[in-house]
Design an enzyme around this catalytic site. Structure first.
Site, PDB file in Angstrom:
ATOM      1  CG  ASN A   1      36.094 -53.150 -32.274  1.00 39.72           C
ATOM      2  OD1 ASN A   1      37.268 -52.971 -31.932  1.00 39.72           O
ATOM      3  ND2 ASN A   1      35.075 -53.055 -31.434  1.00 39.72           N
TER       4      ASN A   1
ATOM      5  N   GLY B   1      29.663 -60.650 -29.193  1.00 39.53           N
ATOM      6  CA  GLY B   1      30.585 -61.680 -28.717  1.00 39.53           C
ATOM      7  C   GLY B   1      29.880 -62.895 -28.122  1.00 39.53           C
TER       8      GLY B   1
ATOM      9  CE  LYS C   1      34.648 -56.260 -29.899  1.00 41.87           C
ATOM     10  NZ  LYS C   1      33.519 -56.939 -29.300  1.00 41.87           N
TER      11      LYS C   1
ATOM     12  CB  SER D   1      27.178 -62.624 -33.136  1.00 42.36           C
ATOM     13  OG  SER D   1      27.631 -62.674 -31.795  1.00 42.36           O
TER      14      SER D   1
ATOM     15  CD  GLU E   1      28.764 -52.787 -32.125  1.00 47.62           C
ATOM     16  OE1 GLU E   1      29.302 -53.508 -32.968  1.00 47.62           O
ATOM     17  OE2 GLU E   1      29.333 -52.404 -31.100  1.00 47.62           O
TER      18      GLU E   1
ATOM     19  CD  GLU F   1      33.573 -55.249 -26.100  1.00 44.95           C
ATOM     20  OE1 GLU F   1      34.630 -54.808 -26.575  1.00 44.95           O
ATOM     21  OE2 GLU F   1      32.925 -56.179 -26.636  1.00 44.95           O
TER      22      GLU F   1
ATOM     23  CG  HIS G   1      32.330 -51.184 -28.473  1.00 41.36           C
ATOM     24  ND1 HIS G   1      32.182 -52.146 -27.511  1.00 41.36           N
ATOM     25  CD2 HIS G   1      32.227 -51.817 -29.664  1.00 41.36           C
ATOM     26  CE1 HIS G   1      32.003 -53.318 -28.102  1.00 41.36           C
ATOM     27  NE2 HIS G   1      32.023 -53.147 -29.404  1.00 41.36           N
TER      28      HIS G   1
HETATM   29  P1  PGA Z   1      31.269 -59.326 -32.296  1.00 40.44           P
HETATM   30  O1  PGA Z   1      31.585 -57.825 -31.808  1.00 40.44           O
HETATM   31  O2  PGA Z   1      31.190 -59.278 -33.801  1.00 40.44           O
HETATM   32  O3  PGA Z   1      32.442 -60.138 -31.809  1.00 40.44           O
HETATM   33  O4  PGA Z   1      29.978 -59.715 -31.673  1.00 40.44           O
HETATM   34  C1  PGA Z   1      30.980 -56.733 -32.433  1.00 40.44           C
HETATM   35  C2  PGA Z   1      31.455 -55.470 -31.783  1.00 40.44           C
HETATM   36  O5  PGA Z   1      31.619 -55.449 -30.566  1.00 40.44           O
HETATM   37  O6  PGA Z   1      31.706 -54.455 -32.476  1.00 40.44           O
END
Ligand code: PGA
Length: 256
Positions: free
Chosen positions: A12, A176, A14, A216, A170, A100, A98
């Site tokens: 992803n 992140g 983003k 992460s 997640e 976010e 997601h």
């Molecule tokens: P990250 O994001 O690997 O940067 O923690 C995972 C995600 O949001 O899908």
């Protein structure tokens, strides 16, 4: 014994990379990828989808995904992207729900449920994200919280439709942040999610359900995570932006 579930690693991206950086990243991934049965998915920004699709075209285990879509088919929704638009550039998967999108764009379980149905009706595959915030985990309510997300957005689907979906667990506190769920925490939640699916749709569907881990996930921890019985791969944010890291994660599954 024949494996019951596919293995998948989805990147992803983003809101990262400009067009040329995106092209370079996709080309590097394709060049470095060794033949395997791992399903590799790249979810670049909308503006790059067509080009990344051209780069991955013809590689049977590599597909492109969108990071979002609108639930309506067409019309006066300035700035939005429809299912038909995504279909027309060869998108196979759409990431939905997601954290976010939930947090910054106010997406509710109900709206995400509508998007899931729209994506399925368009013949694409939703990658449905669920996961709890830190305070819910600390209060010990994470299993119930995620069970509610599944119930509210997905459990009115027919079994036939539900079977097409990919799930991604997640934990928000791990996205992140550099904090990963431990392999034990991931396994516990993936098993809990599988149990919810089993209660609703039965043993056979639950055993076939693909559940990715996200938060992460990186080369240093992917092996341990992917070694867990109920972890079928990863949804990768930050580490999907470096081709070497992404490829190392793709190569982190245990030998058969
Ligand atoms: P990250 O994001 O690997 O940067 O923690 C995972 C995600 O949001 O899908």
């Amino acid at each position: 014994m024949q494996r019951q579930r596919i293995r998948m690693v989805a990147g992803n991206w983003k809101m990262n990379t400009d067009y040329e950086q995106g092209r370079d990243l996709a080309q590097e991934v394709v060049r470095k990828l060794q033949p395997s049965d791992v399903h590799v998915v790249m979810a670049p920004p909308f503006t790059h989808l067509k080009n990344v699709g051209n780069i991955t075209n013809g590689i049977s285990n590599v597909s492109i995904a969108a990071q979002n879509c609108h639930e309506q088919t067409a019309g006066a929704y300035t700035g939005e992207i429809s299912i038909a638009m995504l279909q027309s550039v060869g998108v196979k998967y759409v990431i939905l729900g997601h954290s976010e999108r939930r947090q910054y764009f106010g997406e509710s379980d109900e709206l995400i449920g509508k998007k899931v149905k729209a994506v399925l009706a368009g013949g694409m595959v939703p990658i449905f994200c669920c996961g709890e915030p830190l305070e819910v985990r600390e209060a010990g309510n994470h299993e119930a919280y995620v069970a509610d997300q599944l119930k509210n957005s997905l459990f009115d689907l027919s079994e036939e439709d539900f079977k097409k979906i990919i799930l991604a667990y997640e934990p928000i506190w791990a996205i992140g942040t550099g904090k990963t769920a431990s392999p034990e925490q991931a396994q516990e939640m993936h098993k809990a999610i599988r149990t919810q699916v089993q209660k609703k749709y039965g043993e056979d569907t639950s055993m076939r359900q693909v559940i990715l881990y996200g938060g992460s996930c990186k080369p240093g921890n992917a092996k341990e995570l992917f070694a867990q019985a109920d972890v079928d791969g990863g949804l990768i944010g930050g580490a999907s932006l470096k081709s070497d890291d992404f490829i190392a994660i793709v190569e982190s599954f245990p030998e058969d």
